[in-house]
Design an enzyme around this catalytic site. Structure first.
Site, PDB file in Angstrom:
ATOM      1  N   MET A 155       0.811  -1.393  -0.150  1.00  0.00           N
ATOM      2  CA  MET A 155      -0.101   0.047   0.053  1.00  0.00           C
ATOM      3  C   MET A 155       0.902   1.114  -0.126  1.00  0.00           C
ATOM      4  O   MET A 155       0.944   2.075   0.958  1.00  0.00           O
ATOM      5  CB  MET A 155      -0.914   0.137   1.217  1.00  0.00           C
ATOM      6  CG  MET A 155      -1.988   1.080   1.226  1.00  0.00           C
ATOM      7  SD  MET A 155      -3.095   1.242  -0.333  1.00  0.00           S
ATOM      8  CE  MET A 155      -4.010  -0.319   0.018  1.00  0.00           C
ATOM      9  N   GLY A 156       1.613   1.530  -1.380  1.00  0.00           N
ATOM     10  CA  GLY A 156       2.192   2.671  -1.248  1.00  0.00           C
ATOM     11  C   GLY A 156       1.521   3.618  -2.046  1.00  0.00           C
ATOM     12  O   GLY A 156       0.108   3.479  -2.134  1.00  0.00           O
ATOM     13  N   ARG A 157       2.133   4.498  -2.810  1.00  0.00           N
ATOM     14  CA  ARG A 157       1.286   5.607  -3.513  1.00  0.00           C
ATOM     15  C   ARG A 157       0.297   4.991  -4.740  1.00  0.00           C
ATOM     16  O   ARG A 157      -0.571   5.195  -4.764  1.00  0.00           O
ATOM     17  CB  ARG A 157       2.310   6.453  -4.339  1.00  0.00           C
ATOM     18  CG  ARG A 157       3.519   7.462  -3.508  1.00  0.00           C
ATOM     19  CD  ARG A 157       4.066   7.999  -4.593  1.00  0.00           C
ATOM     20  NE  ARG A 157       5.128   8.957  -3.500  1.00  0.00           N
ATOM     21  CZ  ARG A 157       6.528   8.665  -3.258  1.00  0.00           C
ATOM     22  NH1 ARG A 157       6.711   7.323  -3.416  1.00  0.00           N
ATOM     23  NH2 ARG A 157       6.944   9.571  -2.613  1.00  0.00           N
ATOM     24  N   ILE A 158       1.275   3.902  -5.428  1.00  0.00           N
ATOM     25  CA  ILE A 158       0.319   3.423  -6.370  1.00  0.00           C
ATOM     26  C   ILE A 158      -0.941   2.636  -6.079  1.00  0.00           C
ATOM     27  O   ILE A 158      -1.912   2.413  -6.342  1.00  0.00           O
ATOM     28  CB  ILE A 158       1.104   2.374  -7.320  1.00  0.00           C
ATOM     29  CG1 ILE A 158       2.289   3.400  -8.013  1.00  0.00           C
ATOM     30  CG2 ILE A 158       0.338   2.024  -8.388  1.00  0.00           C
ATOM     31  CD1 ILE A 158       3.426   2.769  -8.852  1.00  0.00           C
ATOM     32  N   THR A 236       1.745  -5.765 -11.444  1.00  0.00           N
ATOM     33  CA  THR A 236       2.198  -4.481 -12.202  1.00  0.00           C
ATOM     34  C   THR A 236       3.403  -3.988 -11.276  1.00  0.00           C
ATOM     35  O   THR A 236       3.953  -2.849 -11.561  1.00  0.00           O
ATOM     36  CB  THR A 236       1.166  -3.498 -12.361  1.00  0.00           C
ATOM     37  OG1 THR A 236       0.414  -3.371 -11.085  1.00  0.00           O
ATOM     38  CG2 THR A 236       0.223  -3.714 -13.478  1.00  0.00           C
ATOM     39  N   ARG A 238       6.975  -6.010  -9.869  1.00  0.00           N
ATOM     40  CA  ARG A 238       8.173  -6.718 -10.589  1.00  0.00           C
ATOM     41  C   ARG A 238       7.737  -8.257 -10.660  1.00  0.00           C
ATOM     42  O   ARG A 238       7.393  -9.030  -9.787  1.00  0.00           O
ATOM     43  CB  ARG A 238       9.459  -6.236  -9.517  1.00  0.00           C
ATOM     44  CG  ARG A 238      10.061  -5.129  -9.872  1.00  0.00           C
ATOM     45  CD  ARG A 238      10.437  -4.593 -11.140  1.00  0.00           C
ATOM     46  NE  ARG A 238      11.084  -3.259 -11.225  1.00  0.00           N
ATOM     47  CZ  ARG A 238      10.453  -2.264 -11.454  1.00  0.00           C
ATOM     48  NH1 ARG A 238       9.107  -2.230 -11.834  1.00  0.00           N
ATOM     49  NH2 ARG A 238      11.053  -1.233 -11.626  1.00  0.00           N
ATOM     50  N   GLU A 267      13.108 -10.087 -18.291  1.00  0.00           N
ATOM     51  CA  GLU A 267      12.442  -9.146 -19.416  1.00  0.00           C
ATOM     52  C   GLU A 267      13.540  -8.739 -20.500  1.00  0.00           C
ATOM     53  O   GLU A 267      14.689  -8.535 -20.017  1.00  0.00           O
ATOM     54  CB  GLU A 267      11.765  -8.003 -18.806  1.00  0.00           C
ATOM     55  CG  GLU A 267      10.630  -8.315 -17.841  1.00  0.00           C
ATOM     56  CD  GLU A 267      10.064  -6.938 -17.212  1.00  0.00           C
ATOM     57  OE1 GLU A 267      10.589  -5.949 -17.487  1.00  0.00           O
ATOM     58  OE2 GLU A 267       9.013  -7.300 -16.411  1.00  0.00           O
ATOM     59  N   HIS A 286       5.561  -4.706 -19.845  1.00  0.00           N
ATOM     60  CA  HIS A 286       6.009  -3.816 -18.881  1.00  0.00           C
ATOM     61  C   HIS A 286       5.736  -2.217 -19.066  1.00  0.00           C
ATOM     62  O   HIS A 286       6.574  -1.353 -19.292  1.00  0.00           O
ATOM     63  CB  HIS A 286       7.441  -3.872 -18.465  1.00  0.00           C
ATOM     64  CG  HIS A 286       8.156  -3.362 -17.108  1.00  0.00           C
ATOM     65  ND1 HIS A 286       8.986  -3.824 -16.314  1.00  0.00           N
ATOM     66  CD2 HIS A 286       7.444  -2.402 -16.444  1.00  0.00           C
ATOM     67  CE1 HIS A 286       9.173  -3.319 -15.287  1.00  0.00           C
ATOM     68  NE2 HIS A 286       8.199  -2.315 -15.396  1.00  0.00           N
TER      69      HIS A 286
END
Ligand code: GLV
Length: 320
Positions: A155-158, A236, A238, A267, A286
């Site tokens: 639960m960070g900014r994104i 979304t 890593r 990747e 990505h």
């Protein structure tokens, strides 16, 4: 004497000009090919600043050769491509581009969630392959998004930006994070739970945590087995956070319903990868932060971070 900088991928003239006013700038001129390792090794020995992408591995071997290096400016919010511990030891500042990509990445996360739940890619292929003969009741049926339970891991900014979208879809929102986010809980009514609880209860499990030694393979066989048979996994963040072999087995064995992946352990992902053979996996290359405006702003921010780091100015989005 002007400080020397190396930019590892072609960026706009606006950026090179801005940097050129203060620095001696060299750039890898290709847009779609990463700089070869031997060239990076050569350049890093000479420069004071490096502006790089997540495609470059800035490891111990490289950093210990960098005798003049003061700043590594990563044009990404994630910085798992950089050995932060060694950078720290070497006194090299590492910067990233948080904030400006938050909403764009949350949009993509939700788009991937919707596309996976409603089988958008499969349905489009179905039409284009001439399979659409008639309307039929259970044809290409998916999972409901509105009113479902979403479990956000990280639960960070994104994560918080995804919460805002989930609220609009009437979803119940669970989250797991290293620390409780009491403000977010109060503001949006999201509920903190242990990871196992989140996995058991969620219809959508959304991975948005940074990639560290603690989150490597956080979602593996045991965790996937806890999820509902109808659940969908979205990543979304890593690729390495999810054990891809275990995910393949869980999807193939119908232990979970589908997965939407914007990121992979390695990747670009190999087309031979088993995961790519499954119809219930939606895969993207990505592109979380890939809106025109956001990518332009990320490059600008990376340039400002580099300049600030070289001239000891603040504020700089420093991670070391
Ligand atoms: C992209 O994945 C980023 O970390 O900015």
């Amino acid at each position: 004497m002007k400080p020397k900088v190396f930019i590892t991928r072609k960026v706009s003239e606006e950026i090179t000009q801005k940097l050129g006013e203060v620095c001696e700038v060299e750039m890898w001129e290709e847009e779609d090919t990463p700089v070869p390792r031997d060239i990076l090794e050569e350049k890093i020995k000479e420069v004071d600043g490096l502006l790089c992408l997540l495609t470059e591995t800035i490891d111990k071997e490289l950093l210990t050769q960098a005798k003049h290096l003061k700043v590594v400016s990563n044009m990404a919010v994630g910085y798992d491509n950089i050995d932060i511990e060694v950078a720290n030891q070497q006194g090299v500042m590492v910067t990233n581009t948080p904030g400006i990509l938050t909403e764009t990445t949350a949009d993509l996360t939700f788009a991937l969630l919707m596309a996976t739940a409603r089988r958008i890619v499969e349905a489009s292929d179905y039409l284009h392959q001439g399979e659409w003969k008639t309307w039929s009741p259970m044809q290409l049926t998916g999972q409901d998004v509105f009113g479902a339970t979403i479990g956000i891991v990280g639960m960070g900014r994104i994560g918080e930006a995804v919460v805002k979208r989930a609220k609009g879809f009437g979803m119940d929102i669970l989250y797991h994070n290293r620390s409780r986010k009491l403000e977010t809980e109060k503001q949006y009514g999201v509920i903190y739970v242990e990871l196992d609880h989140l996995l058991r209860e969620s219809d959508f499990v959304v991975i948005l945590t940074p990639y560290t030694s603690e989150t490597k393979n956080l979602i593996a066989q045991r965790e996937l087995a806890l999820m509902k048979e109808t659940a969908i996994l979205i990543n979304t963040a890593r690729g390495g956070i999810v054990d891809e072999k275990a995910l393949y087995q869980a999807l193939k064995g119908n232990e979970i319903w589908a997965a939407g992946l914007d990121v992979f352990e390695k990747e670009p992902v190999s087309l031979q990868k088993q995961l790519l053979t499954l119809p219930n996996v939606v895969t993207l290359p990505h592109i979380g932060s890939a809106s025109i405006n956001t990518r332009i702003r990320m490059a600008q921010m990376a340039a400002v971070n580099l300049l600030n780091g070289l001239t000891n100015k603040s504020p700089v989005y420093s991670v070391v």
